[in-house]
Design a protein around this motif. Structure first.
Motif, PDB file in Angstrom:
ATOM      1  N   VAL A  35      -4.068  12.765 -19.189  1.00 26.72           N
ATOM      2  CA  VAL A  35      -3.058  13.699 -19.850  1.00 26.72           C
ATOM      3  C   VAL A  35      -2.970  15.157 -18.634  1.00 26.72           C
ATOM      4  N   GLN A  36      -3.977  15.522 -18.364  1.00 25.21           N
ATOM      5  CA  GLN A  36      -3.898  16.237 -17.110  1.00 25.21           C
ATOM      6  C   GLN A  36      -2.773  16.116 -16.153  1.00 25.21           C
ATOM      7  N   ILE A  37      -3.223  14.813 -15.615  1.00 22.77           N
ATOM      8  CA  ILE A  37      -2.238  14.432 -14.493  1.00 22.77           C
ATOM      9  C   ILE A  37      -0.996  14.216 -15.017  1.00 22.77           C
ATOM     10  N   MET A  38      -0.587  13.723 -16.304  1.00 21.03           N
ATOM     11  CA  MET A  38       0.573  13.513 -16.805  1.00 21.03           C
ATOM     12  C   MET A  38       1.508  14.713 -16.977  1.00 21.03           C
ATOM     13  N   LEU A  39       0.852  15.635 -17.606  1.00 21.59           N
ATOM     14  CA  LEU A  39       1.442  16.932 -17.956  1.00 21.59           C
ATOM     15  C   LEU A  39       1.719  17.918 -16.790  1.00 21.59           C
ATOM     16  N   GLY A  40       0.714  17.893 -15.945  1.00 21.00           N
ATOM     17  CA  GLY A  40       0.953  18.638 -14.762  1.00 21.00           C
ATOM     18  C   GLY A  40       0.748  20.211 -15.262  1.00 21.00           C
ATOM     19  N   ILE A  41       1.233  21.060 -14.397  1.00 18.49           N
ATOM     20  CA  ILE A  41       1.061  22.585 -14.761  1.00 18.49           C
ATOM     21  C   ILE A  41       1.729  23.103 -15.930  1.00 18.49           C
ATOM     22  N   ASP A  42       2.622  22.356 -16.571  1.00 19.61           N
ATOM     23  CA  ASP A  42       3.062  22.902 -17.701  1.00 19.61           C
ATOM     24  C   ASP A  42       2.652  22.774 -18.962  1.00 19.61           C
ATOM     25  N   ALA A  43       1.222  22.094 -18.836  1.00 20.49           N
ATOM     26  CA  ALA A  43       0.679  21.802 -20.187  1.00 20.49           C
ATOM     27  C   ALA A  43      -0.104  23.006 -20.620  1.00 20.49           C
ATOM     28  N   THR A  44       0.123  23.353 -21.829  1.00 19.75           N
ATOM     29  CA  THR A  44      -0.575  24.352 -22.495  1.00 19.75           C
ATOM     30  C   THR A  44      -1.837  23.518 -23.102  1.00 19.75           C
ATOM     31  N   PRO A  45      -2.906  24.245 -23.165  1.00 21.56           N
ATOM     32  CA  PRO A  45      -4.030  23.932 -23.913  1.00 21.56           C
ATOM     33  C   PRO A  45      -3.844  23.034 -25.242  1.00 21.56           C
TER      34      PRO A  45
ATOM     35  N   ILE B 123      11.499  18.812 -30.161  1.00 25.55           N
ATOM     36  CA  ILE B 123      10.867  19.283 -28.908  1.00 25.55           C
ATOM     37  C   ILE B 123       9.721  20.268 -29.583  1.00 25.55           C
ATOM     38  N   LEU B 124      10.040  20.962 -30.786  1.00 17.72           N
ATOM     39  CA  LEU B 124       9.300  22.132 -31.107  1.00 17.72           C
ATOM     40  C   LEU B 124       8.087  21.576 -32.008  1.00 17.72           C
ATOM     41  N   ASP B 125       8.452  20.291 -32.482  1.00 23.80           N
ATOM     42  CA  ASP B 125       7.439  19.351 -33.440  1.00 23.80           C
ATOM     43  C   ASP B 125       5.954  19.188 -32.653  1.00 23.80           C
ATOM     44  N   PRO B 126       5.041  19.963 -33.039  1.00 20.60           N
ATOM     45  CA  PRO B 126       3.619  19.563 -32.148  1.00 20.60           C
ATOM     46  C   PRO B 126       3.142  18.401 -31.919  1.00 20.60           C
ATOM     47  N   ALA B 127       3.523  17.542 -33.031  1.00 22.65           N
ATOM     48  CA  ALA B 127       3.278  16.162 -32.735  1.00 22.65           C
ATOM     49  C   ALA B 127       4.214  15.401 -31.581  1.00 22.65           C
ATOM     50  N   THR B 128       5.024  15.754 -30.992  1.00 24.12           N
ATOM     51  CA  THR B 128       5.722  15.254 -30.019  1.00 24.12           C
ATOM     52  C   THR B 128       4.980  15.604 -28.701  1.00 24.12           C
ATOM     53  N   ALA B 129       4.203  16.598 -28.876  1.00 26.69           N
ATOM     54  CA  ALA B 129       3.612  17.122 -27.687  1.00 26.69           C
ATOM     55  C   ALA B 129       4.722  17.325 -26.434  1.00 26.69           C
ATOM     56  N   SER B 130       5.487  18.072 -26.738  1.00 26.15           N
ATOM     57  CA  SER B 130       6.656  18.117 -25.784  1.00 26.15           C
ATOM     58  C   SER B 130       6.311  19.168 -24.428  1.00 26.15           C
ATOM     59  N   ILE B 131       6.490  18.721 -23.483  1.00 29.90           N
ATOM     60  CA  ILE B 131       6.345  19.586 -22.355  1.00 29.90           C
ATOM     61  C   ILE B 131       7.390  20.630 -22.385  1.00 29.90           C
ATOM     62  N   ALA B 132       8.524  20.618 -23.054  1.00 29.74           N
ATOM     63  CA  ALA B 132       9.552  21.676 -23.105  1.00 29.74           C
ATOM     64  C   ALA B 132       9.344  22.761 -24.392  1.00 29.74           C
ATOM     65  N   LYS B 133       8.112  22.795 -24.955  1.00 34.64           N
ATOM     66  CA  LYS B 133       8.063  23.442 -26.193  1.00 34.64           C
ATOM     67  C   LYS B 133       7.902  24.729 -25.859  1.00 34.64           C
ATOM     68  N   SER B 134       7.332  25.144 -24.674  1.00 38.00           N
ATOM     69  CA  SER B 134       7.269  26.533 -24.391  1.00 38.00           C
ATOM     70  C   SER B 134       8.700  27.263 -23.956  1.00 38.00           C
ATOM     71  N   TYR B 135       9.346  26.334 -23.599  1.00 32.46           N
ATOM     72  CA  TYR B 135      10.774  26.717 -23.039  1.00 32.46           C
ATOM     73  C   TYR B 135      11.669  27.316 -24.243  1.00 32.46           C
ATOM     74  N   TYR B 136      11.453  26.772 -25.512  1.00 38.48           N
ATOM     75  CA  TYR B 136      12.249  26.993 -26.708  1.00 38.48           C
ATOM     76  C   TYR B 136      11.321  27.535 -27.957  1.00 38.48           C
ATOM     77  N   ASN B 137      10.011  27.853 -27.680  1.00 36.88           N
ATOM     78  CA  ASN B 137       9.408  28.309 -28.850  1.00 36.88           C
ATOM     79  C   ASN B 137       9.682  29.698 -29.367  1.00 36.88           C
ATOM     80  N   LYS B 138      11.001  30.416 -28.602  1.00 38.98           N
ATOM     81  CA  LYS B 138      11.285  31.509 -29.589  1.00 38.98           C
ATOM     82  C   LYS B 138      12.427  31.078 -30.556  1.00 38.98           C
ATOM     83  N   ILE B 139      12.606  30.049 -30.658  1.00 42.02           N
ATOM     84  CA  ILE B 139      13.702  29.482 -31.589  1.00 42.02           C
ATOM     85  C   ILE B 139      12.777  29.591 -33.128  1.00 42.02           C
TER      86      ILE B 139
END
Lengths: 313, 513
Positions: A35-45, B123-139
């Protein structure tokens, strides 16, 4: 014979189990996870935790291993952590590529090595023997991928040629596949031929010194009959052993050649799985390679009995 | 026939066969015509094509052709319309977008406001575990007053909201495609200029032209075939012999291929930079004077010349390629090597004779290893003796994340927004601030900047933050921003990648035959 084969097959079970445990522990104990390798630096905990939970990576190691084993017994190899694709389909498509490469490289090496080895032994210390021995030494010393890179450079720089890009199977488009496989097969085959020809030469030389060969010659048998019926048949067992080992080695060990020639084979799959810590893919691939290695050796052992009637199981 | 003869005839036959295969293919290569298929050799395999889930560059370079966002960035990082034709901001936290009518997903259905709402909710649904969530979490809320209007209500003002919408991760996707397949890893639910036709893992990905694309005249090629060729010598051989049209290139190969007449080498500055980072939790790096001393001890220009053969720009925390937000490096006094100053700072911090430490970096990239070696040599002048530890990539990511390091050499992407370059990497709560770096004044500055909507005021705040980061605090030393290289065959036209646009320019590329 049947009992012997059954016994060999049964001993495979603990071997496979042991291999799977070692690979599982190794890939999961080294630092870094998929998961770490997949998500890279953008992953939040939180994101990492969610994904680890979804993929079951948050469970204790032994639970994951037992679950994996349970699925394996039901014939389910699971899915890749990284791509989500079924592992079985992934391996099936790669195994075909590696198999084509292996079979062709072995055929090439045997066709080149055995005649050269025999000639070299029969004309010991002649020019042809020296040339063959020097060639064999070079073939053993030069790794397959180095031969591969040199072949690519020579073909593209001096002949303006490069094989078609993108892999196709021999049975789909034979001509295109032959072009794609030509250079990798030569790079692998030459190295293998080198060791096989040395072994053939050594064995023939040894056998030719045996009493039964002298007897055969003194009976007035034609030299061809002496070589084929008496010498080669007795020399062939160690050669078969070495070729069998080579087949096993090639099935899992063509990583670098696959990398150099962009072939989507099993070796490359294993390498990527290690780097990405994709343990379902890694474990299944390693088991397939180990199983293939063991089965090839079993087949070679069985063949001994056919080649040498003195061997009985 | 003599059996020896049969044997040697067999070998001869085999070699003749091989020669014929090779010779036959020379003929094929000369007569081959690629038609309208753009052949691109890639060094990495894509892992899947879900724009909300996959951050890997190898995947982005493919799925960016399949999707559109509401807005896009032009070459100067200015916002331009894409699926939205216009927008207004009635107050600081409300954005109303008017959608382009008649845009079709690749399955033929029209894209509407509901799809926009669905995409961002996904994107905002935690279940998606989207990498972009932090980009749009002010919505906070998304409304769809009618079929072609979408209203975003934010929880607080967020200056980079529009730029983040232009990210490839803000792709608008078709709900039914996601629902049918579970995700978009292997399928295409977009409106982009190309459609996903075929994916053969670790072999190739074939994208075909979307004939209904809403920009008339795009794309200009019938298809793009991305071929996975990990080995550079193979990629170079393939382009030399015309088997592919485009491939990326390492700096080492650039001088060789620049001399070849049938090929064109393209280079451009990127948003990436190499850095030397410090673990600010431990001695001696918890003292900013030590970090600054190291900054003065390093000759960045020499380092860029050694590592990137001069094909790199000096950079601060925002790469110069990001244009309007990047402060010129002339603002940073420590970018002129000053050994006396470095020694004085070290003495002031209590290390007059230097110290011993470890530089950790990944063994996967030559430029990282070369950077570590160059830094190691340069630090000798101030008495700092270093040992280099090379680790495998997976372990490197793990050590990076856990702060298991003293000094670390790496590569960051400063991104298209200053918020990413300055908040994400260096705010005390920033996701990528793994260095234990904390400074309340700096935190306050970048917090204020992200809610300041006035461009000029924001510019001043970010300029101050950059000066502070480089001239006073130095949690990372920003070393060089390397160029990206491509080599293309001469029949490829209009391939003009840039730091902002990347490979998205494929929709404008055409081939002459």
């Amino acid at each position: 014979m049947g009992v012997y084969v059954a016994r060999r097959l049964i001993t495979l079970v603990p071997v496979m189990l042991g291999i799977s445990m070692v690979v599982f522990l190794a890939i999961n104990l080294v630092p870094g996870n998929a998961v770490q390798i997949m998500l890279g630096i953008d992953a939040t905990p939180e994101m990492q935790a969610t994904l680890e939970h979804q993929l079951g990576l948050d469970r204790p190691l032994y639970v994951r291993y037992v679950l994996w084993l349970g699925r394996l017994l039901r014939g389910d190899l699971g899915r890749s952590i990284v791509t989500g694709r079924p592992v079985l389909a992934e391996i099936a498509s790669r195994f075909g590529v590696t198999l084509q490469l292996t079979v062709l490289a072995i055929v090439l090496s045997v066709l080149v090595a055995i005649p050269l080895g025999i000639i070299s032994a029969l004309r010991q210390d002649s020019v042809i023997d020296f040339v063959t021995r020097i060639g064999a030494l070079a073939g053993i010393s030069l790794p397959g991928f180095a031969i591969g890179v040199l072949l690519i450079l020579v073909a593209s720089r001096f002949f303006g040629w490069y094989p078609p890009v993108g892999f196709v199977n021999l049975w789909d488009k034979p001509l295109e596949a032959a072009q794609i496989l030509a250079l990798p097969v030569v790079s692998l085959g030459m190295g293998l031929a080198a060791s096989t020809s040395r072994m053939t030469r050594a064995m023939i030389l040894e056998v030719l010194r045996q009493d039964y060969v002298r007897t055969a010659r003194s009976k007035g048998l034609h030299e061809r009959v002496v070589i084929y019926r008496h010498a080669l048949k007795n020399a062939v067992i160690p050669i078969m052993t070495i070729v069998g080992m080579q087949v096993g080695y090639l099935l899992g060990g063509t990583v670098v050649v696959e990398e150099v020639f962009s072939l989507p084979g099993l070796g490359r799959l294993i390498l990527t799985a290690i780097f990405k810590r994709d343990y379902p893919v890694l474990m299944a691939s390693v088991l397939v390679v180990a199983l293939a290695f063991a089965l090839v050796n079993l087949v070679v052992d069985i063949l001994y009995a056919f080649v040498d009637p003195r061997i009985k199981y | 026939m003599n059996k020896w003869k049969i044997g040697s005839a067999g070998i001869t036959f085999l070699f003749i066969g091989l020669c014929l295969v090779l010779a036959g293919s020379v003929g094929l290569a000369q007569g081959a015509s690629e038609g309208g298929v753009l052949l691109v050799a890639k060094d990495q395999e894509a892992v899947g094509f879900d724009p909300h889930k996959v951050p890997a560059l190898s995947s982005i370079q493919i799925y960016q052709h399949l999707y559109n966002g509401l807005v896009d960035l032009d070459n100067n990082a200015e916002i331009v319309p894409e699926l939205a034709t216009s927008w207004e901001t009635p107050d600081d936290t409300t954005y109303v977008f008017h959608l382009r009518k008649g845009v079709k997903f690749h399955n033929g259905r029209e894209m509407t406001a509901e799809d926009v709402k669905y995409s961002f909710e996904r994107i905002l649904d935690p279940a998606t575990a989207s990498i972009a969530k932090s980009y749009y979490n002010k919505i906070q809320k998304i409304e769809t007053p009618d079929k072609y209007t979408v209203k975003f209500i934010l929880s607080e003002p967020y200056a980079d909201f529009l730029t983040n919408l232009a990210s490839v991760w803000g792709a608008i996707v078709a709900k039914e495609v996601v629902e049918k397949n579970g995700d978009l890893m292997k399928v295409d639910g977009g409106t982009g200029p190309f459609k996903l036709k075929e994916w053969v893992p670790d072999n190739y990905t074939l994208l075909e032209k979307n004939p209904d694309y809403f920009v008339k005249g795009q794309p200009r090629v019938d298809a793009i075939k991305h071929l996975v060729m990990k080995d550079e010598s193979a990629r170079v051989a393939a382009i030399r012999t015309g088997k592919v049209h485009i491939t990326s290139l390492s700096p080492e190969m650039v001088p060789v291929l620049r001399r070849e007449s049938g090929l064109v080498v393209i280079s451009y500055p990127t948003l990436n930079y190499t850095y030397l980072a410090f673990n600010c939790r431990i001695k001696p790096f918890d003292d900013p004077r030590v970090r600054l001393a190291i900054s003065y001890a390093i000759d960045r220009k020499l380092l860029a010349d050694i590592v990137f053969k001069g094909e790199a720009d000096l950079t601060g925390p925002i790469s110069p390629a990001a244009k309007k937000w990047a402060l010129p490096v002339s603002e940073y006094p420590s970018y002129t090597q000053n050994i006396a100053k470095a020694k004085a700072l070290l003495a002031e911090a209590g290390y007059p004779n230097g110290f011993k430490t470890v530089i950790k970096t990944a063994n996967s990239y030559n430029y990282m290893i070369d950077t570590a070696v160059a830094v190691q040599n340069q630090l000798k002048a101030v008495g700092i003796s270093t040992e280099i530890t090379l680790v495998e990539w997976g372990q490197y990511v793990d050590d990076w994340k856990k702060g298991n390091n003293e000094m670390m050499v790496g590569l960051n992407g400063s991104g298209t927004t200053p918020d990413r370059a300055l908040h994400f990497f260096f705010h005390s709560t920033g996701t990528a601030n793994v260095w234990g770096f904390k400074n309340s004044k700096y935190d306050e500055l970048v917090e204020r900047a992200r809610v300041t909507l006035d461009d000029k005021k924001r510019h001043n705040l970010y300029a101050e933050a950059q000066r502070m980061l480089v001239n006073e605090l130095a949690p990372n030393l920003f070393l060089a921003s390397p160029y990206q290289f491509y080599v293309v065959t001469k029949n490829v036209h209009n391939f003009t990648p840039s730091a902002i646009l990347g490979e998205s320019v494929f929709k404008d590329v055409w081939l002459d035959k």
